[in-house]
Motif scaffolding. Structure first.
Motif, mmCIF file in Angstrom:
data_model
loop_
_atom_site.group_PDB
_atom_site.id
_atom_site.type_symbol
_atom_site.label_atom_id
_atom_site.label_comp_id
_atom_site.label_asym_id
_atom_site.label_seq_id
_atom_site.Cartn_x
_atom_site.Cartn_y
_atom_site.Cartn_z
ATOM 1 N N ASN A 36 0.814 -1.214 0.000
ATOM 2 C CA ASN A 36 0.000 0.000 0.000
ATOM 3 C C ASN A 36 0.849 1.267 0.000
ATOM 4 O O ASN A 36 1.831 1.375 0.743
ATOM 5 N N VAL A 37 0.420 2.215 -0.833
ATOM 6 C CA VAL A 37 0.838 3.603 -0.706
ATOM 7 C C VAL A 37 -0.182 4.274 0.208
ATOM 8 O O VAL A 37 -1.388 4.157 -0.022
ATOM 9 N N VAL A 38 0.284 4.960 1.241
ATOM 10 C CA VAL A 38 -0.606 5.644 2.178
ATOM 11 C C VAL A 38 -0.201 7.107 2.250
ATOM 12 O O VAL A 38 0.953 7.428 2.570
ATOM 13 N N ILE A 39 -1.141 7.986 1.954
ATOM 14 C CA ILE A 39 -0.923 9.431 1.997
ATOM 15 C C ILE A 39 -1.779 9.996 3.119
ATOM 16 O O ILE A 39 -2.989 9.745 3.165
ATOM 17 N N SER A 40 -1.173 10.748 4.014
ATOM 18 C CA SER A 40 -1.887 11.321 5.158
ATOM 19 C C SER A 40 -1.873 12.831 5.080
ATOM 20 O O SER A 40 -0.870 13.437 4.680
ATOM 21 N N THR A 41 -2.989 13.445 5.464
ATOM 22 C CA THR A 41 -3.091 14.899 5.498
ATOM 23 C C THR A 41 -3.558 15.361 6.867
ATOM 24 O O THR A 41 -4.179 14.611 7.614
ATOM 25 N N SER A 42 -3.268 16.623 7.182
ATOM 26 C CA SER A 42 -3.594 17.162 8.498
ATOM 27 C C SER A 42 -5.049 17.578 8.622
ATOM 28 O O SER A 42 -5.539 17.769 9.742
ATOM 29 N N SER A 43 -5.749 17.732 7.509
ATOM 30 C CA SER A 43 -7.178 18.013 7.530
ATOM 31 C C SER A 43 -7.817 17.441 6.284
ATOM 32 O O SER A 43 -7.125 17.069 5.328
ATOM 33 N N SER A 44 -9.134 17.366 6.287
ATOM 34 C CA SER A 44 -9.861 16.709 5.220
ATOM 35 C C SER A 44 -9.743 17.487 3.907
ATOM 36 O O SER A 44 -9.926 18.709 3.870
ATOM 37 N N THR A 45 -9.433 16.760 2.822
ATOM 38 C CA THR A 45 -9.279 17.378 1.511
ATOM 39 C C THR A 45 -9.390 16.313 0.438
ATOM 40 O O THR A 45 -9.264 15.116 0.714
ATOM 41 N N LEU A 46 -9.621 16.709 -0.793
ATOM 42 C CA LEU A 46 -9.547 15.793 -1.927
ATOM 43 C C LEU A 46 -8.096 15.386 -2.132
ATOM 44 O O LEU A 46 -7.195 16.242 -2.122
ATOM 45 N N ILE A 47 -7.848 14.100 -2.330
ATOM 46 C CA ILE A 47 -6.496 13.593 -2.576
ATOM 47 C C ILE A 47 -6.511 12.757 -3.852
ATOM 48 O O ILE A 47 -7.325 11.844 -3.986
ATOM 49 N N VAL A 48 -5.624 13.058 -4.771
ATOM 50 C CA VAL A 48 -5.448 12.301 -6.019
ATOM 51 C C VAL A 48 -3.981 11.907 -6.098
ATOM 52 O O VAL A 48 -3.104 12.724 -5.819
ATOM 53 N N SER A 49 -3.694 10.665 -6.480
ATOM 54 C CA SER A 49 -2.294 10.238 -6.504
ATOM 55 C C SER A 49 -2.029 9.217 -7.593
ATOM 56 O O SER A 49 -2.894 8.430 -7.952
ATOM 57 N N THR A 50 -0.800 9.244 -8.089
ATOM 58 C CA THR A 50 -0.293 8.234 -9.011
ATOM 59 C C THR A 50 1.093 7.815 -8.548
ATOM 60 O O THR A 50 1.893 8.659 -8.144
ATOM 61 N N ALA A 51 1.385 6.517 -8.598
ATOM 62 C CA ALA A 51 2.712 6.004 -8.269
ATOM 63 C C ALA A 51 3.392 5.493 -9.527
ATOM 64 O O ALA A 51 2.730 4.970 -10.431
ATOM 65 N N ALA A 52 4.699 5.653 -9.586
ATOM 66 C CA ALA A 52 5.471 5.167 -10.725
ATOM 67 C C ALA A 52 6.820 4.677 -10.241
ATOM 68 O O ALA A 52 7.374 5.221 -9.274
ATOM 69 N N THR A 53 7.359 3.653 -10.884
ATOM 70 C CA THR A 53 8.709 3.195 -10.581
ATOM 71 C C THR A 53 9.606 3.396 -11.787
ATOM 72 O O THR A 53 9.187 3.244 -12.935
ATOM 73 N N TYR A 54 10.853 3.751 -11.500
ATOM 74 C CA TYR A 54 11.897 3.842 -12.506
ATOM 75 C C TYR A 54 13.055 2.990 -12.007
ATOM 76 O O TYR A 54 13.459 3.096 -10.842
ATOM 77 N N THR A 55 13.585 2.120 -12.848
ATOM 78 C CA THR A 55 14.684 1.253 -12.440
ATOM 79 C C THR A 55 15.927 1.561 -13.260
ATOM 80 O O THR A 55 15.868 2.258 -14.268
#
Length: 222
Positions: A101-120
């Protein structure tokens, strides 16, 4: 998206650059976003997590992958409306190839959008350079970053408030997640080292919207 293979030139060894993304868009407002992501079991991996939040305050308090904290590379707010973008990274060595899991935490409620990528095939250190840009009521936006190492890889993340925008000169869109786009220099790897400018064009010019760019240079493994 599979794997993309590129030869490193010059005095570096040949290396593989593999890219993976997760379908990570979330429209649920909250104080955390969790999603599964599989980093391939390949040596010299760098994990990049791109984040958009619906606030121009610095609300992101932490990002982890498999319980390991990532490091913030950049944060930039947009010009007109309340939102901002982040880029985080993890020097990941050789991942185990399993889903975590990727887990993103914020200090207050908001919309969160995320993308993960790997480079080797990446030198196991922080990205060697980064830069940000933003504007509003404009049909184009550019960002420049200066690479420090021959055969470095230039990557970026771009967001326009309504999702418009096409690749301009020297620019390749790797993936799109909602209104966020992961970008690369179209002539990667960059050699000799020097300045690279990424360009997004055909952006909607509604003055209520604005555009954000984060770019980084990552050095190849020796």
């Amino acid at each position: 998206l599979g794997h993309f293979y590129f030869a490193r030139l010059g005095h570096y060894h040949f290396a593989v650059t593999a890219f993976g993304t997760a379908n990570t868009y979330s429209s649920i407002t909250g104080t955390s976003l969790t999603y599964a992501f599989t980093a391939p079991a390949t040596a010299n991996t760098l994990l990049i997590v791109d984040i958009f939040i619906g606030s121009n305050s610095d609300l992101v308090t932490g990002v982890t992958y498999n319980g390991v904290s990532l490091t913030r590379l950049a944060w930039v707010t947009n010009v007109n409306n309340s939102s901002s973008k982040y880029m985080y990274y993890l020097v990941a060595g050789t991942p185990d190839g399993n889903s975590h899991n990727v887990v993103i935490s914020t200090s207050s409620s908001t919309l969160i959008v995320s993308t993960a990528a790997t480079y080797t095939g990446v030198k196991q250190e922080a990205p060697e350079a980064s830069n940000t840009a933003n504007n509003s009521n404009s049909s184009s936006l550019s960002v420049s970053v200066t690479t420090l190492t021959n055969n470095a890889w230039v990557i970026a993340s771009f967001r326009s408030s309504n999702g418009t925008g096409s690749a301009g000169a020297d620019t390749f869109i790797r993936s799109t997640n909602f209104v966020d786009k992961l970008i690369e220099y179209s002539s990667n790897p960059k050699t000799p080292a020097g300045s690279v400018t990424l360009n997004m064009v055909s952006i909607d010019t509604n003055p209520a919207w604005s555009n954000i760019f984060i770019a980084a240079s990552i050095a190849p493994a020796p």
